[in-house]
Enzyme design. Structure first.
Site, PDB file in Angstrom:
ATOM      1  N   SER A 156     -20.612 -51.774 -25.288  1.00  0.00           N
ATOM      2  CA  SER A 156     -19.982 -52.223 -26.526  1.00  0.00           C
ATOM      3  C   SER A 156     -20.995 -52.343 -27.671  1.00  0.00           C
ATOM      4  CB  SER A 156     -19.252 -53.546 -26.249  1.00  0.00           C
ATOM      5  OG  SER A 156     -18.354 -53.855 -27.279  1.00  0.00           O
ATOM      6  N   ASP A 158     -10.118 -47.778 -22.226  1.00  0.00           N
ATOM      7  CA  ASP A 158     -10.632 -48.597 -23.324  1.00  0.00           C
ATOM      8  C   ASP A 158      -9.939 -48.192 -24.619  1.00  0.00           C
ATOM      9  OD1 ASP A 158     -12.146 -50.254 -24.909  1.00  0.00           O
ATOM     10  OD2 ASP A 158     -14.009 -49.130 -24.692  1.00  0.00           O
ATOM     11  N   HIS A 164     -12.988 -51.089 -20.987  1.00  0.00           N
ATOM     12  CA  HIS A 164     -14.200 -51.297 -21.780  1.00  0.00           C
ATOM     13  C   HIS A 164     -15.394 -51.669 -20.900  1.00  0.00           C
ATOM     14  CE1 HIS A 164     -16.105 -51.991 -25.664  1.00  0.00           C
ATOM     15  NE2 HIS A 164     -16.499 -53.192 -25.285  1.00  0.00           N
TER      16      HIS A 164
END
Length: 441
Positions: free
Chosen positions: A158, A359, A419
């Site tokens: 991320s 994601d 994610h």
């Protein structure tokens, strides 16, 4: 500036038929603080690799950078994703310690057990984050000389990917100058916030293609994405962050609260009514940082783990400054770093991009879009290559991922993952680690 060390759990050595075997149960671990600036204290936690047939000196060292900004690698990455134990304190079958030593760090300062003594000391941009990390890495490699020659990789997730790109470039330069002694080999950017605009522009098409938006919803998401693009084109990055929050609200209204981290999992964000000040930032914090500080992990970190570590100051609560970390980075949040990835590739540093199929916040379509913008001379050859299917084991018939690589650039498309790839597809993530660190093809 110095490393404080405490606590070490050593692996048990067994003698069997004259062969020394290491029982992979309790890895040796050390932790401490580095003062990266005056009154800015960064917490780190190192686990030595724990393989039954290989010494840690025969395996790489991996630095794990969590996202947010403000999410704790020493907490979330460690106990939810790749560390030796899960948050129930049970052994994790897919821990990365089988293939590497892992260095977790709570960065930027104020994240996790890291803290600042003065609110003016929070990092406000990538330059400050990188500067602090360079102080930390300089101290780490100076004190832990056993890791100076071991292959060193940065893995990230991320917003951590954005930080990883900046740190990787600065570390490469420091190694070239001889100011830091380490064997830096490359960076892996997982579901990474490299080009926020490319992610935002792909949200509508991705949700539409997965039957989570209708024509009307697609039109609304596209309209707010264009507002964000206009703000970024005018270098109005603070406004772009506000509009980003608005875009997420539009998506939630149209999709019955789709989970941005995994489109197949339902989650409804909570915002208390008394939090009116900076409401858009509070919403964003709740969605993207607070979810990684859920009550069970919070209790673990502020209870048993705090007692075990024995060096956390009484005034410091795990994650207690994370909201300020996030809000201080708001102006920097939507800035792209595609140019830094280009510089890494030009410097012949190994760059890996990996992304989870489910994601949304950093969807794979958006990652592919910014990759097409690279100025890397070998991009055309990379693009022409066909991807290869990957399986978690030779016996498996289920496709776990696709992979493509050319020269010093590689991409992993991880199937059935959101994610947090290692949390969703632990076996495939471990296989990917081994491939990136050249232990497996």
């Amino acid at each position: 500036m110095g490393l404080l060390r405490a606590g070490a759990a050593l692996s048990v050595l067994l003698l069997a038929a004259g062969v020394v075997l290491r029982q992979p149960q309790e890895p040796k671990e050390v932790w401490g603080y580095v003062d990266v600036r005056s009154q800015a204290h960064m917490f780190w936690w190192l686990y030595y690799a724990n393989n039954p047939t290989k010494d840690f000196t025969e395996l790489p060292l991996v630095l794990w950078l969590q996202g947010g900004p403000g999410a704790s690698g020493c907490g979330y990455g460690n106990f939810e994703e790749i560390g030796p134990l899960d948050k129930e304190m049970k052994p994790r079958n897919t821990t990365w310690l089988q293939a590497a030593s892992i260095l977790f760090v709570d960065n930027p300062v104020g994240t996790g057990f890291s803290y600042v003594d003065d609110c003016s000391l929070f990092a406000q941009n990538l330059t400050a984050v990188v500067s602090d990390m360079m102080v930390f890495l300089g101290e780490f490699f100076k004190c832990r000389t056993e890791f100076q020659t071991i292959p060193f990789y940065i893995f990230s997730e991320s917003y951590g990917g954005k930080m990883a790109a900046g740190v990787a470039l600065e570390l490469h330069n420091a190694v070239q100058k001889g100011t830091i002694k380490c064997n830096f080999m490359g960076a892996a950017l997982g579901d990474s916030w490299i080009s926020p605009l490319d992610s935002v522009l792909s949200w509508g098409p991705y949700l539409y293609s997965t039957s989570l938006l209708d024509d009307n919803g697609l039109a609304e998401v596209t309209a707010v994405a264009k507002e964000i693009m206009d703000a970024i084109n005018k270098n109005q990055y603070g406004l772009a962050t506000e509009l980003w929050g608005k875009a997420e609200s539009v998506i939630e209204e149209n999709t019955d609260n789709v989970n941005f981290y995994n489109i197949l999992t339902k989650e409804v964000p909570e915002v208390k009514s008394d939090e009116q000040e900076n409401l858009h930032l509070m919403r964003l914090y709740q969605r993207h940082v607070r979810k990684m500080h859920q009550s069970s992990l919070d209790e673990l970190m502020n209870g048993p783990i705090r007692k075990k570590l024995m060096i956390i100051p009484d005034c410091v609560k795990w994650g207690g400054q994370s909201r300020q970390v996030f809000e201080n980075m708001a102006e920097d949040f939507m800035k792209p770093v595609i140019d830094i990835v280009d510089q890494l590739l030009a410097a012949n540093i190994s760059v890996t991009v990996y992304n989870g199929q489910l994601d949304l916040i950093v969807d794979t379509m958006g990652q592919e879009a910014w990759i097409r913008k690279l100025k890397w001379p070998d991009l055309e050859q990379f693009s022409k290559k066909r991807w290869k299917a990957l399986y978690v084991s030779p016996e498996s018939t289920e496709t776990a991922a696709f992979h493509k690589a050319y020269e010093n650039f590689a991409f992993f498309w991880i199937l059935k993952a959101g994610h947090m790839v290692p949390a969703d597809q632990g076996e495939m993530a471990l296989k990917m680690l081994r491939m990136v660190t050249q232990q497996q093809h």
